[in-house]
Design an enzyme around this catalytic site. Structure first.
Site, short mmCIF file in Angstrom:
data_model
loop_
_atom_site.label_atom_id
_atom_site.label_comp_id
_atom_site.label_asym_id
_atom_site.label_seq_id
_atom_site.Cartn_x
_atom_site.Cartn_y
_atom_site.Cartn_z
N SER A 69 -2.15 -7.49 -68.31
CA SER A 69 -1.59 -7.61 -66.97
C SER A 69 -1.10 -9.03 -66.70
O SER A 69 -1.64 -10.00 -67.24
CB SER A 69 -2.66 -7.26 -65.94
OG SER A 69 -2.25 -7.58 -64.63
N TYR A 93 -10.16 -8.40 -61.45
CA TYR A 93 -9.37 -7.51 -62.31
C TYR A 93 -8.63 -8.31 -63.38
O TYR A 93 -8.69 -7.99 -64.57
CB TYR A 93 -8.36 -6.72 -61.46
CG TYR A 93 -7.23 -6.13 -62.26
CD1 TYR A 93 -7.47 -5.10 -63.17
CD2 TYR A 93 -5.93 -6.61 -62.13
CE1 TYR A 93 -6.44 -4.57 -63.92
CE2 TYR A 93 -4.91 -6.08 -62.86
CZ TYR A 93 -5.15 -5.06 -63.76
OH TYR A 93 -4.13 -4.54 -64.50
N LYS A 97 -9.04 -8.41 -67.69
CA LYS A 97 -7.95 -8.27 -68.66
C LYS A 97 -7.93 -9.45 -69.62
O LYS A 97 -7.71 -9.30 -70.83
CB LYS A 97 -6.61 -8.14 -67.93
CG LYS A 97 -6.42 -6.84 -67.18
CD LYS A 97 -6.25 -5.67 -68.13
CE LYS A 97 -5.86 -4.41 -67.39
NZ LYS A 97 -5.56 -3.27 -68.27
#
Length: 280
Positions: A69, A93, A97
């Site tokens: 991402s 988040y 990643k």
């Protein structure tokens, strides 16, 4: 196989050629939720990937294409963002990643498992051939929210700030069509198998679309008024996020061919019309 990774005959042909690997797309992805429920994201994203990689090691699978991402970069220090940009995720988040990317790098060193980490910038749109047509549940991203407003599911869309230093005052983002992303995954697996070398790439369109531009284009394509209201800015929203995908073009021969605002919106609208026939 360009633009058509879901074609079963081509996939069968690829497998017969020895395409042995894993394409890892599974993750929770809501940045805001990740800040409230880090446990959920730790178990699913990080621990889940550890399970996948360990199973790959046990089974002798040597190639993994990973859906990473743009969240690994955090607030942009410069634009367009390239792969050398500092890695400073601002939400949990994005941290998960980045941790997975580092995990894959270690398994390359220790187990010889080669990986491609593909850093997405705002995946959007639908399969233009209409083969995949499931609607997103409780969407928070701009384009599906626009589609729900056009279809009458929502009364209006909020535009979070119109006083940014951009031509129309709204934030600008880099959107990539899912078909372009599918091509990149196929080409990445092909590269891993042929070159036996891990790599990291941005997948962006190299151009930006503002919130207001997306709404106006959607009004034009759908023929719907799409009510929108100006709301206060959201904390942490960067003014502009645009990626350069020159490395992806050089490494894979990849370009974003389907990522214009017109294609993103038209492919989405065709799917929403299937479910909400009254909007036709």
């Amino acid at each position: 196989m360009e633009g058509d990774i879901l074609d079963s005959e081509k996939l069968d042909s690829a497998l017969k050629q020895g395409f042995d690997g894993i394409i890892h797309l599974a993750a929770f992805k809501a940045a805001g939720e990740s800040m409230l429920q880090p446990e959920k994201y730790s178990v699913n994203n990080i621990s889940g990937t550890i399970n996948i990689v360990n199973c790959a090691s046990k089974a002798g699978i040597k190639n993994i294409v990973f859906s990473s991402s743009a969240a690994v970069y955090g607030e942009p220090a410069y634009l367009p963002i390239d792969e050398k940009h500092p890695l400073k995720p601002e939400n949990y988040y994005g941290y998960t990643k980045l941790q997975i990317e580092e995990l894959l790098a270690w398994y390359d060193k220790l187990k010889g498992i080669k990986s491609a980490s593909l850093r997405y910038f705002n995946a959007a749109g639908y399969d233009a051939a209409g083969r995949i047509a499931g609607l997103e549940r409780n969407p928070a991203n701009l384009l599906p929210v626009i589609m729900e407003t056009a279809a009458g599911i929502r009364k209006k869309i909020d535009i979070f700030g119109n006083d940014y230093p951009t031509p129309d005052g709204t934030c600008i983002r880099d959107y990539v069509h899912v078909t372009d992303l599918a091509d990149a995954h196929y080409l990445s697996m092909k590269y891993l198998i042929k070159e036996n070398k891990s790599f990291t790439l941005n997948l962006g369109s190299d151009t930006g679309i503002s919130v207001l531009e997306m709404i106006e284009k959607a009004r034009e394509i759908t023929g719907k008024p799409i009510s929108a209201e100006i709301a206060p800015r959201r904390a942490g929203d960067p003014v502009k996020l645009i990626a350069t995908s020159k490395k992806a073009e050089k490494t894979l021969g990849w370009q974003a061919k389907y990522s214009s605002a017109e294609t993103l919106i038209a492919s989405s609208w065709e799917v929403y019309k299937r479910y909400y026939t009254e909007v036709v």
